[in-house]
Motif scaffolding. Structure first.
Motif, short mmCIF file in Angstrom:
data_model
loop_
_atom_site.label_atom_id
_atom_site.label_comp_id
_atom_site.label_asym_id
_atom_site.label_seq_id
_atom_site.Cartn_x
_atom_site.Cartn_y
_atom_site.Cartn_z
N GLU A 1 3.27 1.13 7.38
CA GLU A 1 4.01 2.23 6.72
C GLU A 1 4.66 1.79 5.41
O GLU A 1 4.59 2.51 4.41
CB GLU A 1 5.08 2.78 7.68
CG GLU A 1 5.70 4.06 7.17
CD GLU A 1 6.57 4.73 8.21
OE1 GLU A 1 7.58 5.32 7.80
OE2 GLU A 1 6.25 4.65 9.41
N GLU A 2 5.25 0.60 5.38
CA GLU A 2 5.98 0.16 4.19
C GLU A 2 5.10 0.00 2.96
O GLU A 2 5.49 0.35 1.85
CB GLU A 2 6.69 -1.17 4.49
CG GLU A 2 7.54 -1.67 3.34
CD GLU A 2 8.30 -2.95 3.68
OE1 GLU A 2 9.10 -3.36 2.83
OE2 GLU A 2 8.09 -3.51 4.76
N TYR A 3 3.88 -0.53 3.14
CA TYR A 3 3.01 -0.82 2.00
C TYR A 3 1.68 -0.07 2.03
O TYR A 3 0.79 -0.37 1.25
CB TYR A 3 2.72 -2.33 1.92
CG TYR A 3 3.96 -3.17 1.72
CD1 TYR A 3 4.73 -3.05 0.57
CD2 TYR A 3 4.35 -4.10 2.68
CE1 TYR A 3 5.87 -3.82 0.37
CE2 TYR A 3 5.47 -4.89 2.49
CZ TYR A 3 6.23 -4.74 1.34
OH TYR A 3 7.35 -5.51 1.16
N ARG A 4 1.54 0.93 2.88
CA ARG A 4 0.27 1.66 3.02
C ARG A 4 -0.28 2.09 1.65
O ARG A 4 0.44 2.60 0.82
CB ARG A 4 0.45 2.90 3.88
CG ARG A 4 -0.84 3.66 4.14
CD ARG A 4 -0.65 4.92 4.98
NE ARG A 4 0.13 4.72 6.17
CZ ARG A 4 -0.33 4.24 7.34
NH1 ARG A 4 -1.59 3.91 7.44
NH2 ARG A 4 0.47 4.11 8.36
N GLY A 5 -1.57 1.80 1.45
CA GLY A 5 -2.22 2.17 0.20
C GLY A 5 -2.10 1.12 -0.89
O GLY A 5 -2.71 1.24 -1.95
N SER A 6 -1.33 0.07 -0.64
CA SER A 6 -1.17 -1.01 -1.62
C SER A 6 -2.16 -2.13 -1.31
O SER A 6 -2.58 -2.31 -0.17
CB SER A 6 0.25 -1.58 -1.55
OG SER A 6 1.21 -0.58 -1.81
N THR A 7 -2.53 -2.87 -2.34
CA THR A 7 -3.40 -4.03 -2.15
C THR A 7 -2.87 -5.21 -2.94
O THR A 7 -2.14 -5.04 -3.92
CB THR A 7 -4.85 -3.75 -2.63
OG1 THR A 7 -4.85 -3.54 -4.04
CG2 THR A 7 -5.47 -2.58 -1.91
N LEU A 8 -3.27 -6.39 -2.51
CA LEU A 8 -3.10 -7.62 -3.28
C LEU A 8 -4.47 -8.24 -3.42
O LEU A 8 -5.24 -8.31 -2.45
CB LEU A 8 -2.16 -8.60 -2.57
CG LEU A 8 -0.68 -8.23 -2.60
CD1 LEU A 8 0.12 -9.17 -1.70
CD2 LEU A 8 -0.15 -8.28 -4.04
N GLU A 9 -4.80 -8.68 -4.63
CA GLU A 9 -6.10 -9.27 -4.91
C GLU A 9 -5.94 -10.78 -5.04
O GLU A 9 -5.21 -11.26 -5.90
CB GLU A 9 -6.69 -8.68 -6.19
CG GLU A 9 -6.82 -7.16 -6.16
CD GLU A 9 -7.63 -6.65 -4.98
OE1 GLU A 9 -8.65 -7.27 -4.62
OE2 GLU A 9 -7.23 -5.63 -4.40
N VAL A 10 -6.63 -11.50 -4.15
CA VAL A 10 -6.53 -12.96 -4.08
C VAL A 10 -7.85 -13.53 -4.57
O VAL A 10 -8.92 -13.12 -4.12
CB VAL A 10 -6.25 -13.41 -2.63
CG1 VAL A 10 -6.21 -14.92 -2.51
CG2 VAL A 10 -4.95 -12.78 -2.12
#
Length: 176
Positions: free
Chosen positions: A113-122
């Protein structure tokens, strides 16, 4: 003379747009978190597969040029039954002739819920045989827009019978 005026006006407009867009971002925020990749390299529920060699058996992580695709569940705690917060989706390639490094391209796609829809690219080189491996965070989306930073990976558990590894992922990012 008219062309000089156009160049000066264009430069001024660019400067105003650049200055305004930078001001709208505010100061970067720092986020630190620890999550756990639940990695299955075999069995009927494998979350990582070798796509360069479809032979049955153990994956050849040290074979130069081997390419793998992954879609690991990412949990809040060490236990597999812990709340799932994301998926680790991407590819990695054994990129060193001696098999010591892989090139990692992973998107951590948040589902909680807190970060839904967010991504981090590694992305970057990962020394496979090191206890702790550090790779760059080169971008992000939504709550992690313009992210930059690093992650460390450490395999903290491996069950050879189940082909199940738990990889602790410590994330440190600056973002807007």
């Amino acid at each position: 003379m008219a062309s000089n005026s156009i160049i000066i006006l264009s430069s001024l407009i660019f400067l105003v747009i650049f200055t305004c867009s930078k001001a709208d971002l505010g100061h970067p925020k720092e986020t630190k978190m620890t999550v756990y990749f639940q990695d299955y390299s075999g069995g009927p529920n494998a979350t990582v597969i070798e796509i360069t060699d479809q032979s049955i058996g153990l994956l050849s992580f040290t074979k130069f040029g081997a390419i793998f695709c992954t879609d690991d569940p990412v949990t809040e705690e060490f236990e597999e039954s812990s709340a799932q917060v994301a998926r680790a989706q991407g590819i990695y390639v054994t990129s060193a002739l001696d098999g010591s490094n892989t090139h990692v391209l992973i998107s951590i796609v948040f589902t909680n819920e807190e970060y839904r829809g967010s991504t981090l690219e590694v992305q970057g080189s990962s020394a496979q045989f090191e206890r702790v491996r550090e790779v760059a965070v080169v971008g992000g989306t939504a709550k992690f827009r313009f992210a930059r930073g690093f992650v460390t990976f450490e395999t903290i558990h491996y069950d050879q019978t189940l082909h199940h590894a738990v990889i602790q992922c410590n994330i440190t990012v600056l973002h807007y």
